[in-house]
Design a protein around this motif. Structure first.
Motif, short mmCIF file in Angstrom:
data_model
loop_
_atom_site.label_atom_id
_atom_site.label_comp_id
_atom_site.label_asym_id
_atom_site.label_seq_id
_atom_site.Cartn_x
_atom_site.Cartn_y
_atom_site.Cartn_z
N VAL A 203 19.71 14.40 24.53
CA VAL A 203 18.57 14.31 23.61
C VAL A 203 17.23 14.35 24.34
O VAL A 203 16.22 14.75 23.76
CB VAL A 203 18.69 13.02 22.76
CG1 VAL A 203 17.43 12.77 21.94
CG2 VAL A 203 19.90 13.11 21.84
N GLU A 204 17.21 13.96 25.64
CA GLU A 204 15.93 13.82 26.35
C GLU A 204 15.07 15.08 26.33
O GLU A 204 13.86 14.99 26.08
CB GLU A 204 16.19 13.38 27.79
CG GLU A 204 16.35 11.87 27.92
CD GLU A 204 16.58 11.44 29.35
OE1 GLU A 204 16.98 12.30 30.17
OE2 GLU A 204 16.39 10.25 29.65
N PRO A 205 15.61 16.30 26.59
CA PRO A 205 14.72 17.48 26.54
C PRO A 205 14.10 17.69 25.16
O PRO A 205 12.91 18.01 25.05
CB PRO A 205 15.68 18.64 26.91
CG PRO A 205 16.79 18.00 27.64
CD PRO A 205 16.97 16.66 27.02
N LEU A 206 14.90 17.51 24.11
CA LEU A 206 14.39 17.65 22.75
C LEU A 206 13.34 16.59 22.45
O LEU A 206 12.31 16.87 21.83
CB LEU A 206 15.56 17.55 21.75
CG LEU A 206 15.25 17.81 20.28
CD1 LEU A 206 14.75 19.25 20.09
CD2 LEU A 206 16.51 17.58 19.44
N VAL B 297 24.73 14.17 17.10
CA VAL B 297 23.83 13.07 17.42
C VAL B 297 22.50 13.23 16.70
O VAL B 297 21.95 12.28 16.13
CB VAL B 297 23.63 12.98 18.95
CG1 VAL B 297 22.46 12.05 19.28
CG2 VAL B 297 24.89 12.50 19.63
N VAL B 298 21.95 14.47 16.71
CA VAL B 298 20.68 14.72 16.03
C VAL B 298 20.81 14.47 14.53
O VAL B 298 19.94 13.86 13.90
CB VAL B 298 20.19 16.16 16.31
CG1 VAL B 298 19.01 16.51 15.42
CG2 VAL B 298 19.80 16.30 17.77
N ALA B 299 21.92 14.95 13.94
CA ALA B 299 22.14 14.73 12.51
C ALA B 299 22.24 13.24 12.20
O ALA B 299 21.70 12.76 11.18
CB ALA B 299 23.41 15.45 12.07
N LEU B 300 22.92 12.49 13.06
CA LEU B 300 23.04 11.05 12.87
C LEU B 300 21.68 10.37 12.94
O LEU B 300 21.33 9.54 12.10
CB LEU B 300 23.97 10.47 13.94
CG LEU B 300 24.19 8.96 13.92
CD1 LEU B 300 24.93 8.55 12.66
CD2 LEU B 300 24.96 8.52 15.16
N CYS B 301 20.91 10.73 13.97
CA CYS B 301 19.57 10.15 14.14
C CYS B 301 18.69 10.42 12.93
O CYS B 301 18.11 9.49 12.36
CB CYS B 301 18.93 10.70 15.42
SG CYS B 301 17.17 10.37 15.60
#
Length: 765
Positions: free
Chosen positions: A268-271, A226-230
């Motif tokens: 993703v919320e904590p990050l 998800v992070v890589a996609l974002c």
């Protein structure tokens, strides 16, 4: 010192300062965002100078706002964006054009700039509001799903989209018109191609990828994907000349329609929160307090101009798009600041020579001050409206403007159920009632939902359910019941209170948005309060317990016991000081006042059931502070008032005045043998047009008329000159036999209302 180790020290310093600043802000009951900004000021170059690698920290902070907007995209979704597309695209676009045009004109006339290009550039900077700050403020107040929250976020999305267009046009501002046109055309083409690509990827690319990641059953792999996609989509938009933040938002939108959206948001919320703290601290590092102080008059003037100018542009625009006046005012005040992306524009403009160093510093200073003020503005909006409504002329203007925008032709005129809010919960309520043949009227202020009601031919009122005008038009006084399923706590409380002002005996069931609202809503007069999470727990447990052998009657008794206790066994334990603080904040937004009970008050020694405060005066008693310092929040009906008590009461100004008269003993309190009931005066009643002196109920029957409810107004303890009008609700107090005789003389065909002593759910009112 090694560069990588220096970066680690800087990151630790920023995060530590942000944590300390946020903690202090929370302890002082201030917006946490303010703590982050002040922490950045203190450790930044203009403060203690602890941060050496500012550029690297800013780069990481940019990830924070990217994740913030990514989360917004996941929560917002295309369907949510569709609801406010008119005001987002039309209103947002007009706001940018008007801000640029008016700023260019004023700045040229005042001599602030020397060329139209500079004026346009200055207008572009001022046209952008802060997505990050406004979003954070709405999230802290749980208002992202409210109408004003969606409008503000929709306009902010359009502003963020326009940033890419502005960056593309900037280099051509001092060129011939043809070159400006080419730059605009190329930028629009890029945005269009990117939007088309995002739609295609969202349909055919994202869902299979997320399903593949989910099948691994690895939390780490899902989060990494998800992070890589974002960041990948954000980087692509950066390469296209758009902002990476806009790319992150679009990435969130593409995920929002997939079944893994909630799971993505949870991971993703904590990050997001950590990186967002970095971002706000980095904004604080750009603020130079010494420069602000040295140029304070100029900056305060510019801040006032920005706040007033943007408010006067945005609020009327929202109103033009047929939204309620109060929603328009909130949106105008909430977006009246300069955004963080204006730093990007200002830096680019300085590089291109469109502004001098001094003007650039003034822009930064003005932007910084507006960002500092925004959390306070968002937080103080409820108190501002309470204050405005305390002024008779302003209240009259606000009430007059907050009228229904549209009423369906087939609206029921009586014996119907009013449903406030046509979201998922409201839609289900309407369907269940209509399936069983009950007439229903829906109140909603979303154009998208009103269109759904038109298509399904469900009676509706297009307006704000908090407005007395709207509630009166909905026939609340003649309704059999009401269900309130509004998205935000404040609107829910006000809608409940004002509905009971129009119809004190109305059976109202309310959805509590949070568990901390349950007791507050009961205290305000709700007959039943439903909390969806607790109800889900009860239903799941009921299924398991029946399968495990518990008899159905025993199970139903247990569940009903939990509901009667207001879910007390399921609710998490909270400290008394925490409950007290939440109560203070909620009542402050509803015109709550502490009132010392006079020593010789006739209320001393009476239980709250005996005082019957809500019926007699219209106020709700929320808390009692004893003379010894102990505080009782949400007292029940058996609580006895004592000498020296301080009472926290909520009500309109005239209701508060009526309570004070009652507490001082200036008006009569029904004795212990008396009962009170509300009675509706029909149009054909023989008492219509007569004064209380002419009727003389006290002399004839021994019955007192303690109050009159008329079109939302509360006439407390009326004197003999007061006349009776059709549609009035009279609060009659006396013995049962006398009340029956009076009710027969007023409304021979109407049965007396329910006895006042039957309090609902054990609460005092």
């Amino acid at each position: 010192m090694q560069e990588d180790f220096r970066l680690i020290i800087d990151l630790v310093s920023v995060l530590t300062a942000a944590a300390v600043g946020g903690l202090l802000a929370a302890l002082l009951r201030q917006p946490i965002l303010l703590g982050y900004l002040l922490a950045g000021i203190i450790i930044g170059p203009a403060g203690l100078g602890l941060i050496k690698e500012l550029v690297q920290v800013e780069t990481l902070a940019q990830l924070g706002v990217a994740f913030l907007l990514f989360s917004l995209g996941v929560e917002f979704s295309f369907s949510e964006l569709q609801k406010v597309k008119g005001i987002s695209l039309g209103g947002g676009g007009l706001q940018i054009i008007l801000t640029i045009g008016m700023t260019a004109l004023v700045s040229l006339l005042m001599g602030w700039v020397t060329s139209p290009a500079q004026g346009i550039f200055l207008g572009a900077i001022l046209s952008l509001s802060s997505t990050a700050v406004v979003l954070k403020g709405l999230m802290e107040r749980n208002e992202t799903a409210t109408l004003h929250g969606q409008i503000m976020l929709g306009i902010l999305v359009v502003q963020d989209l326009a940033l890419g267009l502005m960056l593309a046009v900037l280099p051509a501002l001092d060129k011939p018109p043809g070159e400006i046109g080419l730059a605009v055309g190329w930028a629009l083409l890029q945005i269009g191609l990117f939007a088309l690509g995002a739609v295609l990827v969202g349909i055919w690319g994202i869902p299979p990828l997320l399903r593949l990641l989910a099948r691994t059953e690895s939390r780490e792999l899902f989060l990494l994907g998800v992070v890589a996609l974002c960041l990948g989509i954000a980087l692509l938009t950066g390469q296209l000349g758009l902002s990476i933040e806009m790319g992150a938002f679009v990435a969130g939108l593409t995920i929002s329609e997939v079944e893994y959206a909630d799971q993505t948001l949870t991971y993703v919320e904590p990050l997001r929160d950590i990186c967002a703290a970095l971002f706000f601290a980095a904004i604080g590092m750009l603020i130079d307090p010494i420069f602000l102080w040295d140029n304070l008059p100029s900056i305060l003037g510019l801040v006032a101009l920005v706040l007033l100018g943007k408010f006067l542009i945005i609020a009327p625009l929202v109103k033009v798009f047929r939204y309620p006046l109060k929603t328009s005012l909130i949106a105008g005040l909430g977006l009246a600041q300069i955004g963080e992306f204006s730093f990007v524009l200002a830096s680019e403009g300085q590089r291109l020579g469109l502004v001098s160093q001094k003007v650039y510093s003034l822009i930064l200073g003005t932007t910084a001050v507006t960002l500092l003020l925004t959390p306070f503005v968002l937080r103080s909006l409820p108190q501002m409206f309470v204050w405005a409504e305390s002024l008779p002329w302003l209240k009259h203007w606000l009430d007059k403007a907050d009228v229904p925008l549209e009423v369906s032709k087939d609206s029921p005129v009586g014996e119907h159920v009013v449903v406030c809010g046509y979201g998922r919960v409201g839609r289900n309520i309407v369907q269940l009632l209509r399936d069983r043949g009950y007439p229903v009227l829906v109140i909603d202020q979303s154009e998208h939902r009103i269109q759904q009601l038109r298509e399904t031919e469900i009676p509706y009122i297009y307006g704000n359910a908090v407005s007395l005008h709207v509630l009166k038009k909905a026939g609340v006084g003649k309704a059999r019941g009401m269900a309130i399923a509004l998205p935000d706590p404040m609107s829910t409380r006000l809608c409940l209170k004002r509905a009971l002002e129009l119809s004190p005996e109305l059976d109202v069931v309310v959805r509590a948005n949070q568990d901390k609202d349950i007791e507050l809503l009961y205290q305000l007069g709700a007959r039943e309060v439903v909390q969806p999470e607790f109800e889900a727990s009860l239903e799941l447990s009921a299924h398991l317990l029946t399968k495990l052998g518990l008899s159905l009657p025993a199970l139903q008794r247990e569940i009903q016991k939990i509901r009667y206790s207001h879910y007390l066994t399921l609710r998490p334990q909270r400290r008394p000081d925490q409950v007290s603080r939440e109560l203070q904040e909620a009542t402050q937004e509803m015109n709550g006042k502490w009132y010392p009970l006079p020593a010789n008050s006739p209320l001393v020694g009476m239980t709250l059931e005996e005082t019957d405060l809500r019926r007699l005066t219209g106020v709700s008693l929320m808390a009692i502070r004893r003379s010894g310092g102990d505080e009782m929040d949400y007292p029940d009906r058996k609580t006895v008032l004592q000498e020296g008590d301080d009472l926290l009461i909520v009500g309109e100004p005239d209701e508060l005045a009526g309570f004070k008269d009652l507490a001082k003993g200036e008006v009569a309190i029904p004795n212990e043998n008396a009962s009170c009931q509300w009675l509706l005066v029909p149009e054909d009643s023989p008492v219509v047009g007569k004064t209380l002196a002419e009727l003389n109920f006290k002399q004839q029957f021994g019955v007192l008329i303690q109050a009159i409810r008329r079109e939302g107004k509360y006439i407390r303890f009326p004197d003999g000159s007061s006349d009776i009008q059709a549609g009035d609700r009279l609060l009659l107090c006396g013995n049962f036999y006398s009340l029956d005789r009076v009710s027969q003389s007023i409304a021979p065909k109407q049965k007396p209302a329910t006895n006042a002593t039957s309090q609902s759910n054990g609460h005092a009112g």
